[in-house]
Design an enzyme around this catalytic site. Structure first.
Site, PDB file in Angstrom:
ATOM      1  N   CYS A  57       1.103  -1.605   0.069  1.00  0.00           N
ATOM      2  CA  CYS A  57       0.107  -0.211  -0.365  1.00  0.00           C
ATOM      3  C   CYS A  57       0.876   1.546   0.262  1.00  0.00           C
ATOM      4  CB  CYS A  57      -0.574  -0.247   1.097  1.00  0.00           C
ATOM      5  SG  CYS A  57      -1.992   1.491   1.269  1.00  0.00           S
ATOM      6  N   CYS A  61       0.604   4.306   6.733  1.00  0.00           N
ATOM      7  CA  CYS A  61       0.067   4.299   8.463  1.00  0.00           C
ATOM      8  C   CYS A  61       0.791   3.980   9.148  1.00  0.00           C
ATOM      9  CB  CYS A  61      -1.579   3.717   8.414  1.00  0.00           C
ATOM     10  SG  CYS A  61      -2.557   4.657   6.781  1.00  0.00           S
ATOM     11  N   CYS A  64       0.301  -0.992  10.127  1.00  0.00           N
ATOM     12  CA  CYS A  64       0.276  -1.102   9.247  1.00  0.00           C
ATOM     13  C   CYS A  64       0.744  -1.938   8.754  1.00  0.00           C
ATOM     14  CB  CYS A  64      -1.145  -0.418   7.983  1.00  0.00           C
ATOM     15  SG  CYS A  64      -2.106  -1.952   6.996  1.00  0.00           S
ATOM     16  N   CYS A 101     -17.023  -8.584   4.585  1.00  0.00           N
ATOM     17  CA  CYS A 101     -16.375  -7.126   4.584  1.00  0.00           C
ATOM     18  C   CYS A 101     -15.115  -7.037   3.777  1.00  0.00           C
ATOM     19  CB  CYS A 101     -15.603  -6.687   6.557  1.00  0.00           C
ATOM     20  SG  CYS A 101     -17.530  -6.805   7.408  1.00  0.00           S
ATOM     21  N   CYS A 132     -19.891  -5.263   2.978  1.00  0.00           N
ATOM     22  CA  CYS A 132     -19.315  -3.728   3.517  1.00  0.00           C
ATOM     23  C   CYS A 132     -17.798  -3.748   3.272  1.00  0.00           C
ATOM     24  CB  CYS A 132     -18.876  -3.954   4.730  1.00  0.00           C
ATOM     25  SG  CYS A 132     -17.893  -3.092   6.102  1.00  0.00           S
ATOM     26  N   CYS A 192     -19.484   2.924   8.701  1.00  0.00           N
ATOM     27  CA  CYS A 192     -18.017   1.959   9.867  1.00  0.00           C
ATOM     28  C   CYS A 192     -17.154   3.483   9.997  1.00  0.00           C
ATOM     29  CB  CYS A 192     -18.717   0.933   8.932  1.00  0.00           C
ATOM     30  SG  CYS A 192     -17.037  -0.063   9.943  1.00  0.00           S
ATOM     31  N   ARG A 264     -17.888  -2.772  17.731  1.00  0.00           N
ATOM     32  CA  ARG A 264     -17.605  -4.517  16.905  1.00  0.00           C
ATOM     33  C   ARG A 264     -16.130  -3.720  18.076  1.00  0.00           C
ATOM     34  NH1 ARG A 264     -16.806  -3.816  11.633  1.00  0.00           N
ATOM     35  NH2 ARG A 264     -19.103  -5.158  11.650  1.00  0.00           N
TER      36      ARG A 264
END
Ligand code: SAM
Ligand code: DTB
Ligand code: SF4
Length: 351
Positions: A57, A61, A64, A101, A132, A192, A264
Site C-alpha cells: 500500500c 500508516c 499497518c 467485509c 461491507c 463503519c 465492534r
C-alpha cells in the site's frame, strides 16, 4: 421515548473525559443501561473479513502490516478474482456470518479496479449477505457507484484523535478521511468508522476520537474499536501495551455516546483472554469479526468463538428484516440459510 433515550450529537470534550474517568463499575453500569435501551444484550453481530488485495500500500500508516513503507514480510498480491471472493463469502455464510467485509490495501480504488469491486458487491449481495468494503478514500462518484451496486456499509476509520493523527499517518489528512465519510453518507451507505487503541496515544486522544465520532451529523452505524495488533517491521512493533481496562473504558464510552450503533470489538482479540472479551461485551460491544483471519493477521478460530458464545449465553444477531424490494429474494434466502447455520451456535448454546 424518555429523555435518556435521545440520541445526542452535541457531546462535549469535558463530558467525554468525565465518562472515561468514572469509577469502572459506574461506567460499565451506565454502558449496560444504554446498551439495553437499544439492543438485546445477549446478541452479537458476526462479520467475516477478507483481504481482496493485500500488501504494497502506498500509504504510511505506522500500525499497518500492509504499508509498502515498512518491511513486514508480506508479499504483494493482485486483486482477487471475483470467483475466489465468492467462494470465501459462501464459506463465511456457511459458518454463520451475516456480513462479509472486503478490504483492499489501497489509497483509493483505481478506475481499472473499481468495476471488479462492483461485481464483488453485486455477487456477494446475491448470496444474501450484508456487504461491507474498505478500499481507502472515495470520491462522491465512487461512493455513488458502490452504493448503486448495493454496498451496505463502507468502513473508513479515523483511527485516532485529530491531534495525534499526524504521528500515525502523513500521506493523507484527517480532513481527507472526514471528506470520504461525508461522501459515503451522501451516497446513502451505512458508515463503519472507529479507531485503534494502544498506539501510544493519551487518554485525551481516545476522548478526541470518540467525540469526533459522536458529533458527526449521523453516528456511524458501526463503530469498530481495534486494539493495535503489533506487527514486526512496523514502526509500532514495540509500542507499550495499553492498560486493558482503558480499552474496556473506551468501548463503554462509545456505547454511551452512540447507544444505537453497533460497537465492534474489532482487531486484537487474538491477544485477549476470554475474560477480557467478556468484559468488552459487558461494556457494550455487540459485534465481532468471526473467522480465523482478519485481513493479514490472526483472529480466534471460529470454533473457539462459538464456544465463547456458548459459555456466555450469547447468540449471533439475526439478519435485519428491513430490506428493499430489490434484494428481498436474496435476503429471504439468506435468512433461510442462516436458520440452517444457527444450529452451529444454538447446539453449542443449548448443550
Ligand atoms: N486501505 C484502506 C484504508 O486504510 O482505509 C482499508 C484497509 S485498512 C487495513 C482498514 C483499517 O484496519 C485501518 O483503518 C485500521 O484502523 C485497521 N488496522 C490496520 N492495521 C491494524 C493493526 N495492526 N491493528 C489494528 N487495526 C489495524
Ligand atoms: C477495522 O476497523 N478493523 C479491520 C477492518 N476494520 C477492516 C481490520 C483490522 C486489520 C488488522 C490487521 C490485519 O489483519 O492486517
Ligand atoms: Fe494502506 Fe489502509 Fe494499511 Fe493505511 S491502513 S497502509 S491505507 S492498507
Amino acid at each position: 421515548m424518555s429523555a435518556a433515550s435521545t440520541i445526542r450529537h452535541d457531546w462535549t470534550l469535558s463530558e467525554v473525559r468525565e465518562l472515561l474517568n468514572l469509577p469502572f463499575n459506574d461506567l460499565v453500569f451506565r454502558a449496560q443501561q444504554a446498551h439495553r435501551e437499544y439492543f438485546d444484550p445477549n446478541e452479537v453481530q458476526v462479520s467475516t473479513l477478507l483481504s481482496i488485495k493485500t500488501g504494497a500500500c502506498p500509504e504510511d500508516c505506522k500500525y499497518c502490516p500492509q504499508s509498502g513503507h515498512y518491511n513486514t514480510g508480506l508479499g504483494k498480491e493482485k486483486l482477487l478474482e471475483v470467483e475466489k471472493v465468492l467462494e470465501e463469502a459462501r464459506a463465511a455464510r456457511s459458518k454463520g456470518a451475516t456480513r462479509f467485509c472486503m478490504g483492499a490495501a489501497w489509497r483509493s480504488p483505481s478506475k481499472k479496479d473499481l468495476p471488479y469491486v462492483l461485481d464483488m458487491v453485486r455477487e456477494v449481495k446475491s448470496l444474501g449477505l450484508e456487504t461491507c468494503m474498505t478500499l481507502g478514500m472515495l470520491t462522491p462518484e465512487q461512493a455513488g457507484e458502490l452504493s448503486e451496486a448495493g454496498l451496505d456499509y463502507y468502513n473508513h476509520n479515523l483511527d485516532t484523535s485529530e491531534k495525534y493523527y499526524s504521528h500515525i499517518i502523513t500521506t493523507r489528512t484527517y480532513q481527507d478521511r472526514l471528506d470520504t465519510l461525508a461522501n459515503v453518507r451522501q451516497a446513502g451507505m451505512k458508515v463503519c468508522c472507529g479507531g485503534i487503541m494502544g498506539m501510544g496515544e493519551e487518554e485525551d486522544d481516545r476522548a478526541g476520537l470518540l467525540l469526533q465520532l459522536a458529533t458527526l451529523p449521523d453516528h456511524p452505524e458501526s463503530v469498530p474499536i481495534n486494539m493495535l495488533v503489533k506487527v514486526k517491521g512496523t514502526p509500532m512493533e514495540s509500542v507499550e501495551d495499553l492498560d486493558p481496562f482503558e480499552f474496556v473504558r473506551t468501548i463503554a464510552v462509545a456505547r454511551i455516546l452512540m447507544p444505537a450503533s453497533h460497537v465492534r470489538l474489532s482487531a486484537g482479540r487474538e491477544a485477549m483472554n476470554e475474560q477480557m472479551q467478556a468484559l468488552c461485551f459487558l461494556a457494550g460491544a455487540n459485534s465481532i469479526f468471526y473467522g480465523e483471519k482478519l485481513l493479514t493477521t490472526d483472529n480466534p478460530e471460529a470454533d473457539a468463538d462459538r464456544e465463547l458464545f456458548r459459555r456466555l449465553g450469547i447468540k449471533p444477531e439475526a439478519l435485519a428484516t428491513n430490506h428493499t424490494d430489490d434484494d428481498e429474494a436474496a435476503v429471504l434466502a439468506a435468512q433461510l440459510e442462516q436458520e440452517k447455520t444457527r444450529h452451529l451456535f444454538y447446539d453449542a448454546a443449548n448443550s
